[in-house]
Design a protein around this motif. Structure first.
Motif, mmCIF file in Angstrom:
data_model
loop_
_atom_site.group_PDB
_atom_site.id
_atom_site.type_symbol
_atom_site.label_atom_id
_atom_site.label_comp_id
_atom_site.label_asym_id
_atom_site.label_seq_id
_atom_site.Cartn_x
_atom_site.Cartn_y
_atom_site.Cartn_z
ATOM 1 N N GLN A 136 -27.650 -13.353 -52.240
ATOM 2 C CA GLN A 136 -26.730 -14.488 -52.316
ATOM 3 C C GLN A 136 -26.496 -15.086 -50.936
ATOM 4 O OE1 GLN A 136 -25.434 -15.843 -55.245
ATOM 5 N NE2 GLN A 136 -24.943 -17.508 -53.841
ATOM 6 N N ASN A 137 -26.346 -14.238 -49.920
ATOM 7 C CA ASN A 137 -26.190 -14.740 -48.554
ATOM 8 C C ASN A 137 -27.419 -15.522 -48.124
ATOM 9 O OD1 ASN A 137 -23.646 -13.634 -48.279
ATOM 10 N ND2 ASN A 137 -24.392 -11.741 -47.345
ATOM 11 N N TYR A 138 -28.606 -15.026 -48.456
ATOM 12 C CA TYR A 138 -29.852 -15.714 -48.125
ATOM 13 C C TYR A 138 -29.910 -17.068 -48.835
ATOM 14 C CZ TYR A 138 -34.837 -16.635 -47.748
ATOM 15 O OH TYR A 138 -36.061 -17.228 -47.501
ATOM 16 N N ASN A 144 -23.612 -12.038 -63.888
ATOM 17 C CA ASN A 144 -23.267 -13.286 -63.223
ATOM 18 C C ASN A 144 -22.466 -13.108 -61.951
ATOM 19 O OD1 ASN A 144 -24.533 -15.085 -65.018
ATOM 20 N ND2 ASN A 144 -22.903 -14.751 -66.487
ATOM 21 N N ASN A 145 -22.359 -11.888 -61.453
ATOM 22 C CA ASN A 145 -21.637 -11.625 -60.217
ATOM 23 C C ASN A 145 -22.452 -10.671 -59.358
ATOM 24 O OD1 ASN A 145 -18.930 -12.982 -60.577
ATOM 25 N ND2 ASN A 145 -19.095 -11.825 -62.466
ATOM 26 N N ASN A 146 -22.206 -10.733 -58.058
ATOM 27 C CA ASN A 146 -22.968 -9.924 -57.113
ATOM 28 C C ASN A 146 -22.193 -8.653 -56.773
ATOM 29 O OD1 ASN A 146 -24.938 -11.937 -56.949
ATOM 30 N ND2 ASN A 146 -23.716 -13.059 -55.461
ATOM 31 N N TYR A 147 -22.618 -7.542 -57.352
ATOM 32 C CA TYR A 147 -21.950 -6.267 -57.097
ATOM 33 C C TYR A 147 -22.767 -5.357 -56.191
ATOM 34 C CZ TYR A 147 -18.476 -7.335 -60.616
ATOM 35 O OH TYR A 147 -17.462 -7.918 -61.318
ATOM 36 N N THR A 148 -24.070 -5.370 -56.318
ATOM 37 C CA THR A 148 -24.904 -4.471 -55.533
ATOM 38 C C THR A 148 -25.172 -5.062 -54.148
ATOM 39 O OG1 THR A 148 -26.965 -5.435 -56.312
ATOM 40 C CG2 THR A 148 -26.038 -3.638 -57.633
ATOM 41 N N GLY A 149 -25.557 -4.195 -53.244
ATOM 42 C CA GLY A 149 -25.863 -4.640 -51.886
ATOM 43 C C GLY A 149 -27.000 -5.640 -51.848
ATOM 44 N N ASP A 159 -27.377 -18.857 -49.885
ATOM 45 C CA ASP A 159 -26.384 -19.747 -49.283
ATOM 46 C C ASP A 159 -26.890 -20.335 -47.984
ATOM 47 O OD1 ASP A 159 -24.694 -19.223 -51.410
ATOM 48 O OD2 ASP A 159 -23.517 -17.717 -50.336
ATOM 49 N N GLU A 160 -27.621 -19.541 -47.180
ATOM 50 C CA GLU A 160 -28.174 -20.038 -45.928
ATOM 51 C C GLU A 160 -29.218 -21.108 -46.174
ATOM 52 O OE1 GLU A 160 -29.689 -16.732 -43.711
ATOM 53 O OE2 GLU A 160 -27.697 -15.826 -43.476
ATOM 54 N N ILE A 161 -30.045 -20.898 -47.202
ATOM 55 C CA ILE A 161 -31.074 -21.890 -47.532
ATOM 56 C C ILE A 161 -30.451 -23.202 -47.969
ATOM 57 C CG2 ILE A 161 -32.915 -22.419 -49.176
ATOM 58 C CD1 ILE A 161 -33.677 -19.484 -49.154
ATOM 59 N N LYS A 162 -29.371 -23.131 -48.733
ATOM 60 C CA LYS A 162 -28.730 -24.336 -49.243
ATOM 61 C C LYS A 162 -28.070 -25.155 -48.138
ATOM 62 C CE LYS A 162 -27.794 -22.867 -53.978
ATOM 63 N NZ LYS A 162 -26.738 -22.597 -54.973
ATOM 64 N N GLU A 163 -27.674 -24.507 -47.052
ATOM 65 C CA GLU A 163 -26.982 -25.236 -45.970
ATOM 66 C C GLU A 163 -27.906 -25.960 -45.078
ATOM 67 O OE1 GLU A 163 -24.646 -22.397 -43.856
ATOM 68 O OE2 GLU A 163 -23.242 -22.188 -45.460
#
Length: 81
Positions: free
Chosen positions: A73-75, A62-67, A77-81
């Motif tokens: 997750q960044n992608y 449930n957390n983002n550890y790998t690259g 977040d961009e889609i959601k905005e």
């Protein structure tokens, strides 16, 4: 990570486990238990290991550890905005 897991040959682990289990069973039959745990201690130990393992697994998933996970997750977040 998955490639490393594929390379691990677990035949030695399985062999060690069966030797310990069979050795303990035979010794117990002759009145010399090698693993001096009663049922309550075994239940408590297995429960503690299961709880710890499930918590680590849940936290990892449930957390983002790998690259790649951070990138995804960044992608997202961009889609959601």
């Amino acid at each position: 990570m998955k490639e490393k897991l594929k390379k691990i040959n677990n035949k030695w682990v399985r062999l060690a486990v069966i030797v310990i289990v069979v050795g303990n069973a035979v010794a117990t039959m002759f009145g010399y238990p090698l693993l001096p745990f009663d049922n309550d201690q075994i239940i408590a130990g297995v429960s503690a290991v299961a709880l710890g393992g499930s918590e680590v697994w849940n936290h990892w998933k449930n957390n983002n550890y790998t690259g790649k996970a951070k990138q995804a997750q960044n992608y997202l977040d961009e889609i959601k905005e």
